[in-house]
Every structure is written in C-alpha cells, then in structure tokens.
Design a protein around this motif. Structure first.
Motif, mmCIF file in Angstrom:
data_model
loop_
_atom_site.group_PDB
_atom_site.id
_atom_site.type_symbol
_atom_site.label_atom_id
_atom_site.label_comp_id
_atom_site.label_asym_id
_atom_site.label_seq_id
_atom_site.Cartn_x
_atom_site.Cartn_y
_atom_site.Cartn_z
ATOM 1 N N ALA A 31 -8.160 4.994 6.993
ATOM 2 C CA ALA A 31 -7.470 3.867 7.636
ATOM 3 C C ALA A 31 -6.420 3.271 6.693
ATOM 4 N N VAL A 32 -5.467 4.113 6.295
ATOM 5 C CA VAL A 32 -4.429 3.705 5.330
ATOM 6 C C VAL A 32 -3.546 2.621 5.948
ATOM 7 N N ASN A 33 -3.339 1.514 5.207
ATOM 8 C CA ASN A 33 -2.432 0.493 5.753
ATOM 9 C C ASN A 33 -1.041 0.668 5.150
ATOM 10 N N LYS A 34 -0.099 -0.159 5.617
ATOM 11 C CA LYS A 34 1.303 0.083 5.272
ATOM 12 C C LYS A 34 1.580 -0.046 3.777
ATOM 13 N N SER A 35 0.951 -1.027 3.121
ATOM 14 C CA SER A 35 1.259 -1.173 1.700
ATOM 15 C C SER A 35 0.595 -0.043 0.899
ATOM 16 N N GLU A 36 -0.575 0.420 1.348
ATOM 17 C CA GLU A 36 -1.198 1.576 0.672
ATOM 18 C C GLU A 36 -0.330 2.816 0.857
ATOM 19 N N MET A 37 0.283 2.923 2.042
ATOM 20 C CA MET A 37 1.165 4.057 2.304
ATOM 21 C C MET A 37 2.354 4.046 1.340
ATOM 22 N N ASN A 38 2.911 2.834 1.064
ATOM 23 C CA ASN A 38 4.022 2.742 0.110
ATOM 24 C C ASN A 38 3.600 3.234 -1.265
ATOM 25 N N ILE A 39 2.381 2.907 -1.670
ATOM 26 C CA ILE A 39 1.884 3.361 -2.975
ATOM 27 C C ILE A 39 1.802 4.889 -2.989
ATOM 28 N N LEU A 40 1.205 5.435 -1.942
ATOM 29 C CA LEU A 40 1.034 6.899 -1.897
ATOM 30 C C LEU A 40 2.387 7.605 -1.923
ATOM 31 N N ARG A 41 3.335 7.080 -1.121
ATOM 32 C CA ARG A 41 4.657 7.720 -1.096
ATOM 33 C C ARG A 41 5.336 7.596 -2.456
ATOM 34 N N GLY A 42 5.177 6.455 -3.132
ATOM 35 C CA GLY A 42 5.764 6.256 -4.468
ATOM 36 C C GLY A 42 5.187 7.247 -5.470
ATOM 37 N N ILE A 43 3.878 7.460 -5.403
ATOM 38 C CA ILE A 43 3.225 8.421 -6.307
ATOM 39 C C ILE A 43 3.805 9.823 -6.084
ATOM 40 N N LEU A 44 3.967 10.186 -4.808
ATOM 41 C CA LEU A 44 4.477 11.529 -4.505
ATOM 42 C C LEU A 44 5.905 11.696 -5.016
ATOM 43 N N THR A 45 6.739 10.656 -4.829
ATOM 44 C CA THR A 45 8.124 10.729 -5.303
ATOM 45 C C THR A 45 8.158 10.954 -6.811
ATOM 46 N N GLU A 46 7.327 10.184 -7.537
ATOM 47 C CA GLU A 46 7.301 10.320 -9.001
ATOM 48 C C GLU A 46 6.742 11.679 -9.419
ATOM 49 N N ALA A 47 5.739 12.167 -8.675
ATOM 50 C CA ALA A 47 5.151 13.473 -9.023
ATOM 51 C C ALA A 47 6.200 14.571 -8.849
ATOM 52 N N GLN A 48 7.006 14.441 -7.801
ATOM 53 C CA GLN A 48 8.043 15.459 -7.582
ATOM 54 C C GLN A 48 9.089 15.419 -8.691
ATOM 55 N N LYS A 49 9.448 14.186 -9.110
ATOM 56 C CA LYS A 49 10.405 14.062 -10.228
ATOM 57 C C LYS A 49 9.834 14.719 -11.479
ATOM 58 N N ALA A 50 8.571 14.438 -11.753
ATOM 59 C CA ALA A 50 7.928 15.010 -12.945
ATOM 60 C C ALA A 50 7.939 16.529 -12.870
ATOM 61 N N ALA A 51 7.677 17.042 -11.652
ATOM 62 C CA ALA A 51 7.654 18.496 -11.502
ATOM 63 C C ALA A 51 9.025 19.102 -11.768
ATOM 64 N N ARG A 52 10.072 18.327 -11.450
ATOM 65 C CA ARG A 52 11.446 18.811 -11.698
ATOM 66 C C ARG A 52 11.880 18.546 -13.142
ATOM 67 N N GLY A 53 11.034 17.909 -13.944
ATOM 68 C CA GLY A 53 11.358 17.611 -15.330
ATOM 69 C C GLY A 53 12.231 16.386 -15.502
ATOM 70 N N GLU A 54 12.351 15.558 -14.454
ATOM 71 C CA GLU A 54 13.167 14.346 -14.562
ATOM 72 C C GLU A 54 12.379 13.250 -15.257
#
Ligand code: SAH
Length: 259
Positions: A227-250
């Motif tokens: 039962a993910v709420n909107k602010s939890e969703m923002n956290i999850l999306r932020g984590i994914l964005t940063e993980a993708q940057k890390a994977a690209r070496g940024e």
C-alpha cells in the motif's frame, strides 16, 4: 453435514436454470438436488449450464409433488421473491444459512425450497415450510434468477458451515490500508514505478533480461502488499534515479530536500 441439506426446485420451466442451480450448489459444497415435476429434464441445456457439475444432475431425484420431495425433512425453508407473501416466520439469508447448518449438524434433514420462474411457490407450498426466506433485494426489482437465488442461499449455508467447522473463509489475512498512511499511489504511478524498477535492476545487473524468472511478478506482489503512498513513491523513484546514475558512473548528488 452438508449432505443433510437438500435443494428442492419446484416445477422449473427452464432446464438452464436447473443446470445453473446445480453449478451453484457444487460451488458451495451442496450435493443433493430434488426436482419436483420439472418441465424439461434431463436436458442438454441443463448439462451445459452446469459447467461440470454433472454429478449433481445425474444424482438429482425427480419427484411428482413437493410432499414427496420433503419426505424425511424436519426443517423446511421456503424462499420467496416477495417480502411477506403470507404472514409467516421469516428468516434472512444469513439466519437461513445458520439454521440449516445447525439443524443439519444435529443429523436432521433440511430442505431449501425454490419456486417457479414465473410464479414462485404457491401459498399451499409456502404453508408447508417452517420458515420463509427472502433475499433483501431492491423491492422495485426483487426477483432474482432462480439459480442466482440458489447461489445466494448456498453461499450463506457455506459461510455458516465454514464457521461451524472452524475453517477459514480466506487464505491469508492482509493488513487493511489505513487512510492515515496518506494518499495511496495510483495504479498508473505504480506502473511507471515498475518500469523504472525493472530498467534499474537491469542497469545494476540484478535482473538478466534474458532470464527474468519471476522477479518482477514477485516484486509486484511485494509492492502490491505494501500500500505505497505518494510520498513513499517519491522516495522509491528517487532511489532508482540515483541507482541508475551510479550504474552509469555519474557522481552522486546528495538529496537535502526533505522526503
Ligand atoms: N414472479 C415470481 C418470481 C419467482 S423467481 C414471484 O414473484 O414469486 C423464482 C424463484 O427464485 C423464487 O420462487 C424463489 O425461490 C427464488 N427467488 C428469487 N428472488 C428471490 C428473493 N429475492 N428472495 C428469495 N428467493 C428468491
């Protein structure tokens, strides 16, 4: 216990309804069908509508009168599409299920009696019943299809039977989402998240697109339960964005906004 409960259909016109009733019965664990002077039985249409509940139709007892159908019964529950056709002790479907189970559990025979599609049960037939049962439908449109009425009462019998056996009525208990947990993420937001999650898991080498196995469906099950709420969703999306940057070496960008 359920074998002590018989379903009696009086003077049914449409064989399809007999098949539909047989199916509804088998779904709910009821097996004894008695047909009083059916217009058309046996019938291919009944078999088709029974969808595999053929044993109920094969074992159905066909008799000429309601009196014969009731032999051996000590509790007779008669159904009526109209509230209070004649003044009589009345049960609602839940009470009907409980009474039928209690009686059957003591080894006594119970009958649930259903009437004709066009005319229901006659007053004479209704007076042979100990109780009348009315499904509290909209009074403006109160008459259910015959097989649907069998389904509703069959369901109530089953619920009472499960309770009497101490059996669960559901497989697993899920937490009911509290409204206090904030506004929930919508399905479309969840879909965007799953897409983002999947591409990230590929980017960091956790998910092999050639051999995905059941990873995404398991993760959907996990997040679906949460039962993910909107602010939890923002956290999850932020984590994914940063993980993708890390994977690209940024380089990392520290988030100092409050999440
Ligand atoms: N015109 C008939 C309708 C009968 S419907 C009448 O007014 O009586 C066929 C059968 O389905 C009924 O005899 C009854 O056995 C069952 N049924 C339909 N609607 C029902 C309801 N709301 N409550 C209980 N039984 C119902």
């Amino acid at each position: 216990m359920l074998q002590n409960i018989r379903v009696i259909l009086v003077n049914t016109s449409h064989p399809g309804n007999i098949g539909g009733a047989a199916r509804a019965m088998k779904n709910m664990g009821l097996s004894r069908l008695v047909l009083v002077d059916p217009e058309d039985f046996p019938s291919a249409e009944a078999v088709a509508r029974a969808s595999g509940a053929n044993d109920i139709l094969d074992n159905a007892q066909v008799v000429a009168t309601l009196e014969e159908a009731l032999v051996g019964c000590s509790l007779v529950l008669g159904t009526s599409a109209r509230d209070r056709r004649i003044p009589w002790p009345l049960l609602d479907p839940r009470e009907c299920g409980a009474a039928a189970c209690e009686h059957a559990g003591q080894g006594a025979e119970v009958a649930l009696v259903f009437g004709r599609e066009y005319a229901g049960l006659t007053n004479d037939e209704l007076q042979r019943c100990h109780f009348h049962v009315h499904i509290p439908s909209d009074p403006e449109f109160s008459s259910l299809n015959l097989a649907a009425a069998v389904q509703v009462l069959g369901y109530e019998v089953r619920m009472a039977w499960l309770a009497a056996q101490g059996l669960p009525t559901k497989v697993e208990k899920f937490e009911v989402t509290s409204v206090r947990s904030g506004q929930l993420a919508t399905m479309d937001e969840m879909e965007l998240f799953y897409g983002h999650l999947e591409s990230t898991l590929v980017a960091i080498g956790f998910l092999d697109p050639e051999k995905p196995r059941h990873l995404m469906s398991r993760l959907r099950r996990l997040f679906g339960r949460s039962a993910v709420n909107k602010s939890e969703m923002n956290i999850l999306r932020g984590i994914l964005t940063e993980a993708q940057k890390a994977a690209r070496g940024e380089p990392h960008k520290r988030r100092d906004d409050d999440v």
